[in-house]
Each structure stands twice: as C-alpha cells, then as structure tokens.
Design an enzyme around this catalytic site. Sequence first.
Site, PDB file in Angstrom:
ATOM      1  CG  HIS A 159      40.005  41.577  43.324  1.00  0.00           C
ATOM      2  ND1 HIS A 159      39.386  40.346  43.413  1.00  0.00           N
ATOM      3  CD2 HIS A 159      40.202  41.980  44.611  1.00  0.00           C
ATOM      4  CE1 HIS A 159      39.211  40.023  44.675  1.00  0.00           C
ATOM      5  NE2 HIS A 159      39.703  40.996  45.428  1.00  0.00           N
ATOM      6  CB  CYS A 160      41.959  38.849  38.147  1.00  0.00           C
ATOM      7  SG  CYS A 160      40.178  38.884  37.891  1.00  0.00           S
TER       8      CYS A 160
END
Length: 350
Positions: A338-339
């Site tokens: 996600h990052c």
Amino acid sequence: MSPRRKPRELGYRLPAEWEPQEAVWFAWPTREALWPGMLEEVRDDLAKLYVLASKYQQVRVLCPGFMQDDVRERMAEQGPSDALVFYDYETDDIWCRDFGPIFLLKTDGSELAIADWTYNAWGGKFAEQSKDNAANQWIAEQLKVRRFVYETILEGGAIESNGAGGLLTTEIVLLNGNRNAELSQAAIETVLSENLSVDRFYWLKRGLMGDDTDGHIDNLARFFQEDGILIADVTDPDDPNAEALAENYERLRAFRNAKGEPMATVQLPLPQVTDPDGQPLAASYLNYLVLNGAILVPTYGQLESDQRAIDILSDCFPGREVVGFDCRRIIQEGGALHCLSQNQPALNPQ
C-alpha cells in the site's frame, strides 16, 4: 475577489479504494542509498509487482527515461505485460502513497481532481523530499486535471476512506507537532471535511513501534466495506505493540456508522518481522493493495501467518482474487504494498 471554492462545494469526494480504478501508480527507486546492499534485488521485486498488478489494470510508473529500459528488461523476465505506462519523472523516494496524488472524484463520476497536500517526509525525517513534494503538480499537468493546493501537511497513508464520508486516521500522525503544529484537532477536521468531503472522523491513537511515519493508518486499520473495519491485532500480551493495539480496538468498538450502528470489525494479526540486527519492523498485513478484482497482500515468509492473513482478507473481499506478494526485502525500508502505490479512480464508474 470571492473565496476559492472548496472541493466539497464543487461536488468532489474521496473514493474508497475498492471502487473501480483506472490505474495504479508507483515510483521507481533511483537513489543508490535506498535499500543498501539489496537495491538490485528490490528492483527485481518491484518489476515482478508491476507485472502482477498489470494483470488487473493499468500500471503507471514514475521513472526517469534513462532507467526505463532497465525496468522493461526486469519485467520481461517476470512475464508479459502490456498494461504499463512510464512517466518520465525522477522521485526522491518510492513511497507513492504518501507523496503521490490523492485523487478526488466528482459525485457523478464525471471528473477527477488532485488534492495536493504539502509533503515533508513524515515530519522532516529525511532531507530528500523536494522532488516528491513537486510530483503532484507534474502529474496534474500530464493528466490535465484540476489540482487543489494546500499548505497543510498530509500523507496519503495517514488517511483511509470508505467512499461515503467516513475517514479513518490516527492522532499520532495528524496531531503530531512535526506536521501541523499550529492546527488543533477541530481545525484539521474542518480542513479535511471541506477538502475531502469527510462527514465522520474515526480517530485511532497510536501506531506500530518502529514506524518511520509515526503511525500511519494503513498499517493499523482499513475499511473493507462502508461500515466494516479491519484492525491490526496481536495475541501475545508481551508484544511491544499490544498496549497500543488494544487501545485502538477499544476505540473501534465505540465507532458508529452513518446510521448510528456499530461497525463490523475483523481483527487481522500482525506478522513478526525483524531487520538484519534483530530489531522489530513495522510489518503489517493491513498494508495490502486493492486493485480491480484483486487484493495483493504483503507476505513475509511466515507460511502459517501469511496464509491466515490471505484467508481473512478473502472473506472480507468476496469476489476478488487475493494474492500474496513477498515483501521481506521491501519491508526493510519500512513499507509494503500500500505504501508503494497510489490508486487512480475510474471516471463514470458503473
């Protein structure tokens, strides 16, 4: 001169990530100082990730032109992919979720805009940040979309939207003096309400130990439906995260949806991951990536724990393929799937 109208007044909202997407954005690592001793292996991992994500939708990569052939060669070793588009831009770092465009969508799905918040590398922790902070202006120009510019500091990984006016976040980040010291909680809520069309704020308190971001929500809790929240959990009372996560869970139990009803809650246990010196890393299965028809889940070489996370997420996202992706090298720099990514909503979703 009349005051500039805010996105909410103009009919924009912050979509949920499970809504239809046009593309997912990434940034290619260009600085040799990233991932010391394993950068080439991480680049191979990223090429594999791009190929996997491109099976579900278009992949857009910020990457300077002189490095693009290398990326193509690495991707070709992983399999065919025609759904990748390069954008000739060099970033400082690769955490596109935090410095990349937070896309807004008109309520009728007819128009995109970018909310361009100030990025200061998680409270000034890292000097190389100017290219990352300038990326949204450049992307908006390439896409020819409207851009709303703010002096307020905000990272994309610090907020989580349910697409219907609900926003999850943490006090340890948004109320931290290293971001917007002059703003109270009420003032921050006003800014986000006006510019992201937020009606209900769900505040957790602390984040994971060792998290460079101070405690981003995308390691702690995520919406899996409009009134359902996944939350990080540990079973060992001696775990260094146990107290903070227990407190966060108690807060979650008090959350209510738009109808005043309790939220559906699902606990997702954390893996136990360390750096080469044996120090705990801020690893979390909550750092999954939502794509059209798929959920990509970070895995950490812990077969039983990894499979349990995949099973839980499969139950939360029926109808989507849930695929594990090895993040043992990527997590050494503090983030996961996600990052690394930023989702771009599709226009006129059906």
